[in-house]
Design an enzyme around this catalytic site. Structure first.
Site, short mmCIF file in Angstrom:
data_model
loop_
_atom_site.label_atom_id
_atom_site.label_comp_id
_atom_site.label_asym_id
_atom_site.label_seq_id
_atom_site.Cartn_x
_atom_site.Cartn_y
_atom_site.Cartn_z
CB SER A 622 -0.93 0.00 1.22
OG SER A 622 -1.70 1.17 1.27
CB VAL A 625 0.15 1.51 -4.43
CG1 VAL A 625 -0.94 2.15 -5.29
CG2 VAL A 625 0.42 0.10 -4.91
CG HIS A 626 -0.96 5.41 -0.76
ND1 HIS A 626 -1.36 4.11 -0.58
CD2 HIS A 626 -2.07 6.17 -0.55
CE1 HIS A 626 -2.64 4.08 -0.25
NE2 HIS A 626 -3.10 5.31 -0.23
CD GLU A 627 6.81 8.35 -2.32
OE1 GLU A 627 7.39 9.24 -2.97
OE2 GLU A 627 6.20 8.57 -1.25
CG MET A 630 2.41 10.85 -2.94
SD MET A 630 1.07 12.06 -2.94
CE MET A 630 1.91 13.49 -2.31
#
Length: 689
Positions: A622, A625-627, A630
């Site tokens: 998770s 994927v978030h990084e 960004m």
């Protein structure tokens, strides 16, 4: 049937193929005996005219390894003590006390004296000390043992279900803020929800009035709207359509698997993962190639991730079912082969029937020992695996069905009773596999492999869920007024978000970008950092809340209504979270369900990870994927969000410590402070550095 040692009985799963021997020898129906027994199945042992009885109080014990047992042993009056459920039809049950009273009060006929209730049995040692196999040729005791086997298997199955693909329960429900949700409309906090939207409307009116006075437009200088609607809008729509259409590659791969041209467990899953990697790489690369603004980029990347997760769930669930389908077909062939086998004649039940020496039964003895352990040769306690649910190589499998399949394949002699038992076991496995292929589908047309159609696939693609099932709860009709209501809310929220972004977020962002372009030193920018954070605190919090409401309350409900998808539990009461793991579970239920099934549980079942390790892998994926999101939005990799998201794990451990236990208010305060400060702090980091 087994007598038990000590006060606590030891669970045993009897072996239904005790009598299956090489060379066609008949070993009778067996049951394991334990020393020190006080069981009710065998109360008296008569050997050489002397009777050894188990005491009722358990003061004395017998060690069968030290006893000299006559191989031709008679179990006397044992039928009088058997459970009524095991008794053959037509024989009334009576306790020993009732039998004694009847013998004292009733005359005894010569026929009753001649008809003695006894069973011819044999006792054989096993490889475990103090455990014996009871063998009997009596037809009635065979039926009794068979019933006992069936009952114990049913009880074992009810206590511990077969390992299946991770199930998720879909039910009919509404979202918390939906007007159709009666509990929400009757909530004590209903007025705060109304107050929030009144405040949003008044804020919108205030900002619009100022913009119109200063710039002649309610949107002010209108940079946000221009960025969203004046650059590659048509290409953006075509890109989204191509992403959706190319998802069909996953369905065609499953058709290849179904037809046997591609084996899922040997190479199909590898091909699927290669395709998914190429799919995601093409999406990210296309956004860089087009040099889109962050609004276009984040939309395409997030929607591409949604399609990616949908493909993964569809592929791996149907890939698993393809293995179940192949196993069922293999067992059906074995069953047909068994039915074509000619049974051997059962041996006579004479006490002096000729028997082969124990050395001739090595293979059967091994099977009996394995069955006594309850694992058929495997370790007693193993991590759950779905291998036996999909495997077709019975020669390498250690399950009970595989043992029967190998016996059929090797042409081992089988009598009529064994054939009936084996047929029942195989048929039970086939029935269980058929239920697995049926899944949650109420119609055979939706079960595997009938679900592999374009209509079924794209129907799933349009549904507001990331976890594939053969069938979902559906509404009877589409409420078009409800669709219009949610669509109006969608555009209304978008307007409010644009006005807030233009008035409160765009100015500090533009100021920060101008400082970097002007060549301001890093230390001077750091001095401005606290002010940038404070300027964006409230607007970013409002944008975060409105974005969440837009997607999980408006857009997903529109999709649910259009597809008649009845389970609308898209989120929980995350605003009451006292820990970060509770927030992760409740704020985005579709993604949480996907990670739960395809990352957390798959890590445990496939890679045999512990729960803690599987939790770390889930958080790690998770965070990555978030990084990535960004990175594509700011066009640089810094890792701030990655490390802060991994930092939630120590916070979760802290929230579960004794210091925070039962301090729900403090936990909720820590949660809201993090949610309040986090977005503006992270945005400022990515902008300043």
């Amino acid at each position: 049937m087994a007598t038990t040692a000590g006060a606590e009985p030891e669970e045993e799963i009897p072996n239904p193929f005790e009598r299956l021997q090489p060379n066609g020898a008949d070993k009778g129906n067996g049951a394991v005996l334990h020393p020190n027994g006080t069981g009710s199945e065998a109360t008296d042992f008569v050997s050489g005219g002397a009777q050894e009885s188990a005491t009722d109080d358990g003061d004395t014990s017998e060690d069968y390894d030290d006893m000299q047992l006559d191989p031709q042993t008679m179990v006397a009056n044992s039928r009088k003590s058997m459970d009524e459920a095991y008794r053959p039809a037509g024989r009334p049950y009576s306790s020993q006390g009732e039998s004694k009273k009847r013998r004292e009060s009733e005359p005894v006929s010569d026929f009753m004296l001649q008809k003695r209730n006894s069973i011819q049995i044999r006792l054989e040692k096993t490889d475990r000390k103090g455990r014996y196999v009871l063998l009997a040729d009596d037809p009635e005791i065979k039926e009794i043992l068979r019933k006992g086997i069936e009952r114990q298997e049913d009880e074992a199955g009810s206590k511990k279900s077969r390992r299946r693909f991770r199930d998720l329960v879909f039910t009919r429900q509404f979202t918390t803020f939906d007007r159709q949700n009666q509990s929400a409309s009757q909530s004590a906090f209903f007025g705060f929800f109304t107050l929030f939207w009144i405040a949003m409307v008044l804020l919108f009116v205030q900002v619009a009035m100022h913009n119109y006075r200063d710039y002649g437009s309610i949107l002010g200088t209108n940079q946000i709207a221009k960025m969203m609607f004046s650059h590659d809008l048509l290409v953006l729509g075509l890109t989204d359509g191509v992403m959706c259409a190319t998802c069909a590659v996953t369905m065609f791969l499953q058709i290849l698997v179904r037809r046997g041209w591609l084996h899922w467990e040997k190479g199909g899953w590898v091909v699927q993962n290669i395709w998914q990697s190429a799919y995601l790489g093409a999406i990210v690369g296309w956004t860089y190639f087009r040099e889109w603004p962050w609004t276009h980029t984040i939309f395409v990347v997030l929607h591409g991730l949604v399609f990616l997760m949908k493909q993964h769930s569809y592929a791996f669930y149907n890939g698993y079912l393809s293995g179940v389908y192949r196993r069922r077909a293999a067992l059906e062939r074995k069953l047909k082969q068994l039915e074509q086998t000619e049974p051997i004649a059962s041996p006579p039940s004479s006490p002096v029937a000729t028997r082969q020496s124990p050395t001739d039964y090595t293979t059967s003895a091994d099977r009996r020992g394995s069955w006594a352990n309850g694992t058929n040769g495997t370790a007693a306690k193993q991590r759950p695996s779905m291998a036996h649910r999909t495997g077709t190589n019975f020669s390498k499998e250690t399950s009970n069905v595989a043992t029967i399949a190998k016996a059929i394949e090797n042409g081992s002699p089988i009598d009529a009773d064994e054939m009936s038992t084996f047929s029942s076991i195989i048929q039970a496995e086939i029935t269980d596999l058929s239920r697995e292929l049926q899944g949650k589908a109420t119609s055979p047309s939706n079960s595997y492999p009938h679900n592999l159609t374009l209509f079924n696939f794209f129907d799933y693609i349009c549904m507001p869920t990331l976890v594939y099932e053969l069938e979902y709860p559906r509404q009877e009709f589409i409420n078009w007024w409800y669709v219009a209501e949610k669509m109006t809310a969608t555009f209304g929220v978008l307007c409010v978000m644009m006005v807030i972004s233009q008035a409160f977020i765009y100015p500090p962002v533009a100021k920060t970008v101008a400082m970097k372009q002007a060549g301001m030193p890093i230390d001077a920018r750091w001095r401005e950092f606290p002010f940038i954070v404070s300027d964006m605190l409230f607007p970013l919090l409002i944008e975060q809340l409105l974005t969440w409401y837009l997607i999980w309350e408006c857009i997903l409900n529109v999709l649910a209504e259009l597809t008649r998808f009845a389970d609308r539990g898209f989120y929980g009461d995350w605003w009451n979270s006292v820990t970060w793991d509770q927030y992760a579970r409740d704020w985005n239920r579709p993604v949480h369900n996907f990670l739960l099934r395809h990352v957390y549980h798959s890590s445990i079942s496939t890679f045999h990870l512990s729960r803690n390790a599987a939790t770390f892998v889930t958080f790690l994926l998770s965070a990555l994927v978030h990084e990535m999101c960004m990175a594509v939005m700011f066009k640089k990799v810094r890792g701030y969000l990655f490390w802060m998201q991994l930092g939630q794990m120590p916070l979760v451990m802290f929230s579960r410590s004794k210091l925070m236990r039962d301090r729900r208010v403090l936990g909720n305060v820590i949660f809201w402070v993090g949610l309040f400060v986090g977005p503006s702090f992270l945005t400022a980091l990515y902008l300043v550095i």
